[in-house]
Design a protein around this motif. Structure first.
Motif, short mmCIF file in Angstrom:
data_model
loop_
_atom_site.label_atom_id
_atom_site.label_comp_id
_atom_site.label_asym_id
_atom_site.label_seq_id
_atom_site.Cartn_x
_atom_site.Cartn_y
_atom_site.Cartn_z
N SER A 148 0.50 -1.04 0.06
CA SER A 148 0.14 -0.54 0.32
C SER A 148 1.05 1.18 0.27
O SER A 148 0.22 2.24 -1.17
CB SER A 148 -0.95 0.16 1.39
N ILE A 178 0.55 3.73 -2.80
CA ILE A 178 0.00 5.58 -2.21
C ILE A 178 1.32 6.41 -3.14
O ILE A 178 1.34 7.27 -3.48
CB ILE A 178 0.03 5.48 -0.81
N ASP A 219 -8.97 11.58 -2.89
CA ASP A 219 -9.74 10.91 -2.74
C ASP A 219 -8.86 9.88 -4.67
O ASP A 219 -9.18 8.79 -4.29
CB ASP A 219 -10.94 11.44 -3.49
N ALA A 228 -5.69 8.06 -3.49
CA ALA A 228 -6.60 6.78 -2.81
C ALA A 228 -7.04 6.10 -3.97
O ALA A 228 -6.65 4.26 -4.09
CB ALA A 228 -7.55 6.83 -1.57
N ASP A 229 -7.63 6.41 -4.97
CA ASP A 229 -8.34 5.43 -6.45
C ASP A 229 -6.94 4.86 -6.56
O ASP A 229 -7.29 3.16 -7.12
CB ASP A 229 -9.45 6.73 -6.78
N ALA A 265 -5.69 2.48 -2.76
CA ALA A 265 -6.26 2.58 -0.91
C ALA A 265 -7.02 3.17 -0.19
O ALA A 265 -7.78 3.38 -1.24
CB ALA A 265 -4.69 2.65 -0.39
N SER A 266 -7.49 3.08 0.59
CA SER A 266 -8.28 3.20 1.41
C SER A 266 -7.27 4.76 1.62
O SER A 266 -6.33 5.53 1.94
CB SER A 266 -8.97 2.64 2.34
N LYS A 267 -8.79 6.35 1.63
CA LYS A 267 -8.01 7.67 2.72
C LYS A 267 -7.74 7.28 3.71
O LYS A 267 -7.02 7.91 3.74
CB LYS A 267 -9.19 9.16 2.37
N THR A 273 -5.83 5.15 5.41
CA THR A 273 -4.84 4.25 4.97
C THR A 273 -3.49 5.45 4.98
O THR A 273 -3.00 6.17 5.37
CB THR A 273 -4.36 3.19 4.26
N ILE A 274 -4.32 6.86 3.68
CA ILE A 274 -2.97 7.68 3.59
C ILE A 274 -2.78 8.65 5.18
O ILE A 274 -2.12 8.80 5.51
CB ILE A 274 -3.92 8.51 2.99
#
Lengths: 207, 207, 207, 207
Positions: free
Chosen positions: A21, A25, A44, A47-48, A52-54, A56-57
DNA sequence: TCCTAACCGAGACGGTACGTCGCGTCTTAGG
DNA sequence: CCTAAGACGCGACGTACCGTCTCGGTTAGGA
């Protein structure tokens, strides 16, 4: 990865951080950065693209600016290139400046750096982070070269080293950020030549 | 007002543009600009503070960037200060640089300019507008001074004028945008001194 | 909730929809609807009063009209009241009409319905949705009662059921929407009486 | 023109009202009305299409609703058609209803009327204006016919005339506004037949 | 023949609401 | 404990109309 690594000594429990991830990212951030400006890319979108998911960032980077800074550093991972001693100020500065300008011009990093510079204006903490990783990192080898030249008697002992460094780097940042003229190798050689001439001017030496 | 004024010769029909609103909008933009960064100010806030409607702003300025540029220009309305001929390159450059740095440092314009520089990276049209009104406006008097110095034989005839101008202005923009050191008058004098030394170096002249 | 609920069998991933928000939004819409006309209420106002964000509203309801329709349905959640068989057409129609007119007149729904009717004129899809949930829902029990009456021989076998239903419901909608006279219980009884008389007229039976 | 004409006896001084503009505005309003819903048409659009200025419109019509009402009336200038005495209730009602339904169905006036009905819900003054010009105008001839029928002994003397008029007109408005079924001539005949049956039912008379 | 009142078009004005997008946070289920 | 998914409150975006307000011009009757 330089910035997001908070090495805790505790033997971390639970599922370890996903390297996959993290890399995805940073890669996504880099890619988007080269296509758009910093203010045009959204978390967004990063992440897209990274899959990954926001959350996580945000868990690992506190802001978009620091993420981007990290992405930039991870792209330029190498290249600190401690000052080589060529025996002359002109030679030392060439060794410093030419590889750096080549790195700056291979991709449109100019706008990324400009955006970071802009972000730094409103966020003192980020400004310090940025300067430490971008500006000082380059200035220190330059400072070393100037000190050596001073010790060799090539330049005046009372040279204003900080001003001299600005005289050296300023013109490059100027063209990089304002884009009124290209950052060519020829330009780099000319500036180095002028800077050496300015500092080693006999008129100054005699004073 | 420089930017939003499209002087058409046609006998204007309909209700004329409200000068009051125009001024209030530029003033509001300026004020907010000094308090926050460009990206922190919203068109809503400008409209609110100016007592104007967003539609009115967008009617005359196509983007926040151009509004801010205009606000900045209207604040610095004066000050082009055509190159004074003092008889020496050093004198001419002092006359150009010192008032300008004083202007730059009286208020926190640094971050405003930095933000404009950042915006310019992603919008070629705005970049040109910005350069024309900010960068070139300052460079041209400098160019004139250099040409005069060349004609006087004070500097080499083959001087790379564009590089020399970058050598002169670059250090100031560097400190202004990166903020690693202050833009003092002493700094200005030092840079001018170095630039003069670089260009009038006997080593160069003899070549 | 009827409209915005798309029951997917897939095991829902991500954060589930907030029931609290959903209810608050419908409630806010209902409340505002009773105070103002549909065109006077704004999505901003609904969001504000519901403590929700506009994005959340638009995520679940594609338009103000459908939101309002949903709010209306959730207020009248009960009350479908399947046709009771009282043994006579007059009795059946009374059972249908009287509770309905009471519901219509307890609160100023008239203007809400009028606004929905107006909206339906320009949006075929919404029109269908509206008719399905408002008009047909009431007509079907009426149709059942008429068919029963026909089977009992109380009304002619060749009765035009659709026209008969319009004869029954039309007068109520007429007063509701035009407001030229009140929707009293007395009026309801009179209309039912007339409709029964119209359909069971011996003159028609003999034909 | 009916609504915007305030006949003052004073011999108006100054430039007289432009009939051309007035006609163009009403025409533009009518045209736009047939293409879009009332809420979809804007005063700007009307002004544009009419080649008039918004100020001119607002000078003569206080609101969009009243402008539209006026436009509608000017389209249906004729057609009041005072009740003809055919000698029978059925005949009289036919004479009233059939031309009216034909007028309603030639063009998509349904949505215009629906929009006016909706607007009337929130503006009591406009509601009165609307009812006076649209609803009562049609009901009065109907009332006359019913009174005549009553005097002839064709219907009961104690007939609730207002309810009877709603029984007659309601079904048409119902179909016009809800659009669940078409407003055919056959439907008109059926409704008239039912209404006559309802009112002249021997069951009622004997009671 | 002017004067002047009332009209006209054009179009800018301060507002309000629109529907969308991005932010940074949260709440799920699942590895 | 981390992850992906995705809904959440918030607030700015740029646009469209609203009804009002200047403007410069035009068209009459009364002086």
């Amino acid at each position: 990865m330089a910035l997001s690594e908070m090495t805790t000594d505790a033997p971390r429990r639970g599922r370890p951080r996903s390297e996959r991830s993290q890399r995805a990212i940073l890669r996504a951030a880099s890619d988007l950065l080269l296509e758009h400006g910093l203010s045009e890319i959204s978390m967004d979108a990063v992440a897209d693209r990274a899959g990954a998911s926001k959350a996580t960032i945000y868990r690992w980077w506190p802001s978009k600016e620091l993420l981007v800074l990290d992405a930039l550093l991870s792209e330029w991972a190498s290249g600190t290139a401690d000052a080589v001693d060529t025996g002359s100020l002109a030679g030392d500065l060439h060794e410093l400046i030419l590889p750096w300008t080549r790195q700056l011009t291979t991709k449109p990093w100019g706008r990324v750096i400009a955006a970071l510079v802009a972000s730094a204006q409103c966020d003192a903490q980020f400004a310090e982070e940025y300067r430490a990783h971008f500006v000082k990192l380059r200035r220190e080898p330059g400072r070393t070269a100037l000190v050596r030249a001073s010790e060799r008697g090539e330049i005046a002992a009372d040279t204003d080293v900080d001003a001299a460094l600005d005289l050296l780097y300023g013109p490059f940042y100027h063209r990089l950020l304002h884009g009124h003229a290209p950052l060519t190798e020829r330009f780099a050689r000319t500036i180095v030549e002028y800077v050496v001439a300015a500092l080693s001017s006999p008129g100054r030496e005699r004073r």
